[in-house]
Design a protein around this motif. Sequence first.
Motif, PDB file in Angstrom:
ATOM      1  N   SER A 116       0.825  -1.202   0.000  1.00 43.84           N
ATOM      2  CA  SER A 116       0.000   0.000   0.000  1.00 43.84           C
ATOM      3  C   SER A 116       0.864   1.259   0.000  1.00 43.84           C
ATOM      4  O   SER A 116       0.477   2.281  -0.577  1.00 43.84           O
ATOM      5  N   ALA A 117       2.048   1.205   0.614  1.00 41.30           N
ATOM      6  CA  ALA A 117       2.933   2.368   0.613  1.00 41.30           C
ATOM      7  C   ALA A 117       3.418   2.685  -0.792  1.00 41.30           C
ATOM      8  O   ALA A 117       3.561   3.866  -1.164  1.00 41.30           O
ATOM      9  N   ILE A 118       3.682   1.665  -1.590  1.00 38.47           N
ATOM     10  CA  ILE A 118       4.054   1.897  -2.993  1.00 38.47           C
ATOM     11  C   ILE A 118       2.948   2.657  -3.714  1.00 38.47           C
ATOM     12  O   ILE A 118       3.197   3.648  -4.413  1.00 38.47           O
ATOM     13  N   GLU A 119       1.707   2.190  -3.551  1.00 35.81           N
ATOM     14  CA  GLU A 119       0.589   2.857  -4.222  1.00 35.81           C
ATOM     15  C   GLU A 119       0.433   4.293  -3.738  1.00 35.81           C
ATOM     16  O   GLU A 119       0.141   5.198  -4.529  1.00 35.81           O
ATOM     17  N   MET A 120       0.603   4.497  -2.439  1.00 32.60           N
ATOM     18  CA  MET A 120       0.438   5.850  -1.907  1.00 32.60           C
ATOM     19  C   MET A 120       1.534   6.782  -2.412  1.00 32.60           C
ATOM     20  O   MET A 120       1.259   7.869  -2.928  1.00 32.60           O
ATOM     21  N   LEU A 121       2.783   6.390  -2.258  1.00 31.76           N
ATOM     22  CA  LEU A 121       3.882   7.269  -2.653  1.00 31.76           C
ATOM     23  C   LEU A 121       3.829   7.602  -4.135  1.00 31.76           C
ATOM     24  O   LEU A 121       4.058   8.749  -4.533  1.00 31.76           O
ATOM     25  N   GLU A 122       3.542   6.625  -4.957  1.00 29.87           N
ATOM     26  CA  GLU A 122       3.569   6.859  -6.401  1.00 29.87           C
ATOM     27  C   GLU A 122       2.416   7.726  -6.876  1.00 29.87           C
ATOM     28  O   GLU A 122       2.437   8.211  -8.009  1.00 29.87           O
ATOM     29  N   ASN A 350      -9.819   2.932  -2.361  1.00 29.57           N
ATOM     30  CA  ASN A 350     -10.698   3.946  -2.935  1.00 29.57           C
ATOM     31  C   ASN A 350     -11.535   3.366  -4.071  1.00 29.57           C
ATOM     32  O   ASN A 350     -11.627   2.151  -4.233  1.00 29.57           O
ATOM     33  N   ILE A 351     -12.144   4.246  -4.835  1.00 24.12           N
ATOM     34  CA  ILE A 351     -13.128   3.837  -5.826  1.00 24.12           C
ATOM     35  C   ILE A 351     -12.527   2.940  -6.905  1.00 24.12           C
ATOM     36  O   ILE A 351     -13.232   2.192  -7.580  1.00 24.12           O
ATOM     37  N   ALA A 352     -11.196   2.983  -7.067  1.00 24.33           N
ATOM     38  CA  ALA A 352     -10.517   2.121  -8.042  1.00 24.33           C
ATOM     39  C   ALA A 352      -9.803   0.959  -7.365  1.00 24.33           C
ATOM     40  O   ALA A 352      -8.971   0.299  -7.984  1.00 24.33           O
ATOM     41  N   ASP A 353     -10.119   0.715  -6.087  1.00 25.89           N
ATOM     42  CA  ASP A 353      -9.533  -0.365  -5.307  1.00 25.89           C
ATOM     43  C   ASP A 353      -8.016  -0.245  -5.205  1.00 25.89           C
ATOM     44  O   ASP A 353      -7.283  -1.224  -5.264  1.00 25.89           O
ATOM     45  N   ASP A 354      -7.550   1.010  -5.043  1.00 21.43           N
ATOM     46  CA  ASP A 354      -6.133   1.234  -4.783  1.00 21.43           C
ATOM     47  C   ASP A 354      -5.997   2.373  -3.782  1.00 21.43           C
ATOM     48  O   ASP A 354      -6.953   2.705  -3.084  1.00 21.43           O
ATOM     49  N   ARG A 355      -4.825   2.962  -3.688  1.00 23.04           N
ATOM     50  CA  ARG A 355      -4.600   4.037  -2.713  1.00 23.04           C
ATOM     51  C   ARG A 355      -4.181   5.321  -3.405  1.00 23.04           C
ATOM     52  O   ARG A 355      -3.269   6.020  -2.976  1.00 23.04           O
ATOM     53  N   ASP A 356      -4.862   5.673  -4.482  1.00 27.14           N
ATOM     54  CA  ASP A 356      -4.535   6.873  -5.260  1.00 27.14           C
ATOM     55  C   ASP A 356      -5.319   8.060  -4.704  1.00 27.14           C
ATOM     56  O   ASP A 356      -6.504   8.230  -4.991  1.00 27.14           O
ATOM     57  N   MET A 357      -4.655   8.910  -3.909  1.00 27.57           N
ATOM     58  CA  MET A 357      -5.333  10.053  -3.308  1.00 27.57           C
ATOM     59  C   MET A 357      -5.738  11.090  -4.344  1.00 27.57           C
ATOM     60  O   MET A 357      -6.717  11.816  -4.153  1.00 27.57           O
ATOM     61  N   ASN A 456      11.004   8.487  -8.243  1.00 26.56           N
ATOM     62  CA  ASN A 456      11.647   9.113  -9.394  1.00 26.56           C
ATOM     63  C   ASN A 456      11.062   8.519 -10.664  1.00 26.56           C
ATOM     64  O   ASN A 456      10.873   7.301 -10.758  1.00 26.56           O
ATOM     65  N   ASP A 457      10.744   9.383 -11.610  1.00 25.75           N
ATOM     66  CA  ASP A 457      10.083   8.945 -12.852  1.00 25.75           C
ATOM     67  C   ASP A 457       8.831   8.124 -12.549  1.00 25.75           C
ATOM     68  O   ASP A 457       8.503   7.153 -13.236  1.00 25.75           O
ATOM     69  N   GLY A 458       8.129   8.524 -11.480  1.00 32.02           N
ATOM     70  CA  GLY A 458       6.857   7.899 -11.149  1.00 32.02           C
ATOM     71  C   GLY A 458       6.947   6.587 -10.403  1.00 32.02           C
ATOM     72  O   GLY A 458       5.914   5.978 -10.101  1.00 32.02           O
ATOM     73  N   LYS A 459       8.159   6.109 -10.057  1.00 30.04           N
ATOM     74  CA  LYS A 459       8.324   4.816  -9.396  1.00 30.04           C
ATOM     75  C   LYS A 459       9.098   4.984  -8.094  1.00 30.04           C
ATOM     76  O   LYS A 459      10.051   5.749  -8.008  1.00 30.04           O
ATOM     77  N   VAL A 460       8.691   4.209  -7.083  1.00 27.28           N
ATOM     78  CA  VAL A 460       9.411   4.185  -5.813  1.00 27.28           C
ATOM     79  C   VAL A 460      10.829   3.673  -6.046  1.00 27.28           C
ATOM     80  O   VAL A 460      11.038   2.677  -6.751  1.00 27.28           O
ATOM     81  N   ILE A 461      11.805   4.363  -5.443  1.00 26.45           N
ATOM     82  CA  ILE A 461      13.204   3.979  -5.646  1.00 26.45           C
ATOM     83  C   ILE A 461      13.896   3.570  -4.340  1.00 26.45           C
ATOM     84  O   ILE A 461      15.063   3.176  -4.367  1.00 26.45           O
ATOM     85  N   THR A 462      13.207   3.644  -3.226  1.00 24.12           N
ATOM     86  CA  THR A 462      13.834   3.343  -1.939  1.00 24.12           C
ATOM     87  C   THR A 462      13.850   1.860  -1.614  1.00 24.12           C
ATOM     88  O   THR A 462      14.547   1.434  -0.691  1.00 24.12           O
ATOM     89  N   ILE A 463      13.051   1.076  -2.316  1.00 25.11           N
ATOM     90  CA  ILE A 463      13.027  -0.373  -2.139  1.00 25.11           C
ATOM     91  C   ILE A 463      13.004  -1.005  -3.535  1.00 25.11           C
ATOM     92  O   ILE A 463      12.818  -0.321  -4.544  1.00 25.11           O
ATOM     93  N   ASP A 464      13.192  -2.308  -3.587  1.00 23.85           N
ATOM     94  CA  ASP A 464      13.042  -3.042  -4.842  1.00 23.85           C
ATOM     95  C   ASP A 464      11.557  -3.345  -5.016  1.00 23.85           C
ATOM     96  O   ASP A 464      11.066  -4.386  -4.582  1.00 23.85           O
ATOM     97  N   ARG A 465      10.834  -2.416  -5.643  1.00 25.50           N
ATOM     98  CA  ARG A 465       9.379  -2.523  -5.715  1.00 25.50           C
ATOM     99  C   ARG A 465       8.943  -3.775  -6.483  1.00 25.50           C
ATOM    100  O   ARG A 465       7.963  -4.432  -6.113  1.00 25.50           O
ATOM    101  N   GLU A 466       9.649  -4.110  -7.551  1.00 20.51           N
ATOM    102  CA  GLU A 466       9.250  -5.272  -8.343  1.00 20.51           C
ATOM    103  C   GLU A 466       9.431  -6.556  -7.543  1.00 20.51           C
ATOM    104  O   GLU A 466       8.621  -7.490  -7.648  1.00 20.51           O
ATOM    105  N   ALA A 467      10.481  -6.626  -6.742  1.00 22.19           N
ATOM    106  CA  ALA A 467      10.692  -7.821  -5.918  1.00 22.19           C
ATOM    107  C   ALA A 467       9.596  -7.953  -4.870  1.00 22.19           C
ATOM    108  O   ALA A 467       9.114  -9.063  -4.589  1.00 22.19           O
TER     109      ALA A 467
END
Length: 544
Positions: A116-122, A350-357, A456-467
């Motif tokens: 959920s943090a990935i969805e929020m930050l991005e 939210n209405i799209a079943d994610d965390r997009d504020m 950065n460039d719309g993607k979280v860079i502090t963790i390996d998001r894909e992993a």
Amino acid sequence: MSPEEPMSGDCIIEAGTVLCGVLPDGTMSMRHDVGIRVAGGMIAQIGPLAAVAYGNDHLARFGSPDMIAMPGLVNSHHHFGITPLMQGVPFAPLELWLPQFRAMRQIDVRLDTLYSAIEMLESGTTTVQHINSGLAGAPENWTATANATLEAYSEIGMRAGFTFMIRDRNILTYDDDAKVLATLPDAVRSWIAPKLDASNIPIAELMTFYRALKESWFDARPDHVRINLAPANLHWCTDECLRTIFETARETDAQVHMHLLETERQSRFAHDNFGHSAVQHLKALECLGPNVTLGHGNWMSREDLDIIADCGCSMCHNASSGLRLGSGIAPVNEMRHRGIPVALGIDQSNIADDRDMTLEMKLVWALHRETGLWNDRPGAGAVLQMATEHGARTVGFGGFTGRLEPGLQADIVLMDRRKIGRPHVNARTPVVESVLHRGGRHAVTQVFVGGRLVVNDGKVITIDREAVLAEIAGRLERPETQGERQAWDAIDALLPHIEAYHRNFTPAAGYLPYRYNAMAEEEQAGSGTSNSRVALRQQTLVGG
């Protein structure tokens, strides 16, 4: 990342427009063609780029004239990551939805929080009020859960308020659990009773745990963590429980976030049991004040709102939740008319079943237009303030973040004006209107928390998001265990009994208009334009 590792950054961020925050007159304060100098995680200077950059060639540079900078968004009401829909629980009225959570597959706390943090930050959310759904078992389990959650937010780089829902009665319905258990088949009762026992923790022990958690985490990360309190709801808490929680909050200078009047059934519970509204009961217990945020509030009356305004409370509006579960629409315009600060929460999703504020903000703006030519509606700036400054206050970061001004933390979202405008937006269109209505995740280029680049460039860079996403998928895609199948079987057997209870609790046929329409019913009741029974009931609920 360990709790001791610093998370702040020194840099210069360039922007063509900076949305600083809403002024007392309701207009948006803006700066144009400027640089933002960040020192020690705080905004040290906003001004012409040449002046800000002078003597600071050693600082990292971000942004461009094409960027619109705005404060980091705040999700003021959040529970967990993988959504119930993803776990096989379809949407239903709240009272029939929550029991099914007990069959959902348990997810590793760190992975679930990071998802959920990935969805929020991005999508630009830099701060969250994380409301754990409730502790159970032995104290070491509580500590492990809280630490894993807060460590995940530290790892990814978000600010977080952490709290846990506290209940001491009526877990299954609006009645004593022993009465409900007595009606269940033996197999279902033997499955659910131990789970209820595991969560039946003395309030004094939870307060001791809360104090220890606050001491360890707030002392280690005073800039990034708040430990708050969350009495679950009026029907879930005895008066003694509430008094203990609010006294602890006063002694420890904590924020309190309490679900209240989310559904019509909750409103009826208060009137049936106390002879007055839930808000009136909390006032009588001296549980209302400037440190209190009430979540949902869909079924509040005008008299309730007057009390909340007088006590200085905040409200957290969870628009998508109210719509998706059929709970109702909070009377936000009535709240704003009284000067009540309103924050925004995405709740479970939210209405799209994610965390997009950014999407939630669009919904909030549209939902409270109401009919009429000259209504006092929340404009784009007001909605942005709900999602930033007001939200920061409810989490415990008021005066610390939520605006872009010197002396505040550099929680900054950069949106690309070109992506917002593609193919073109007229120069007459106010920037804040463009950001609200056309901005979104697609336009978020970079996100900073305390000046530290986390997206950065719309993607979280502090963790390996894909992993992280791959590991979650691998765990959820494995076949169900025997225990998990048994849990679903138990829920399938339990639900008819829960439904039967609620049919007895709510014997009327049951259609009620959404909340602000119900307020309108109050005004029309005397004209004969409404069904008399429904109108009378609306008068009772809205204090008419």
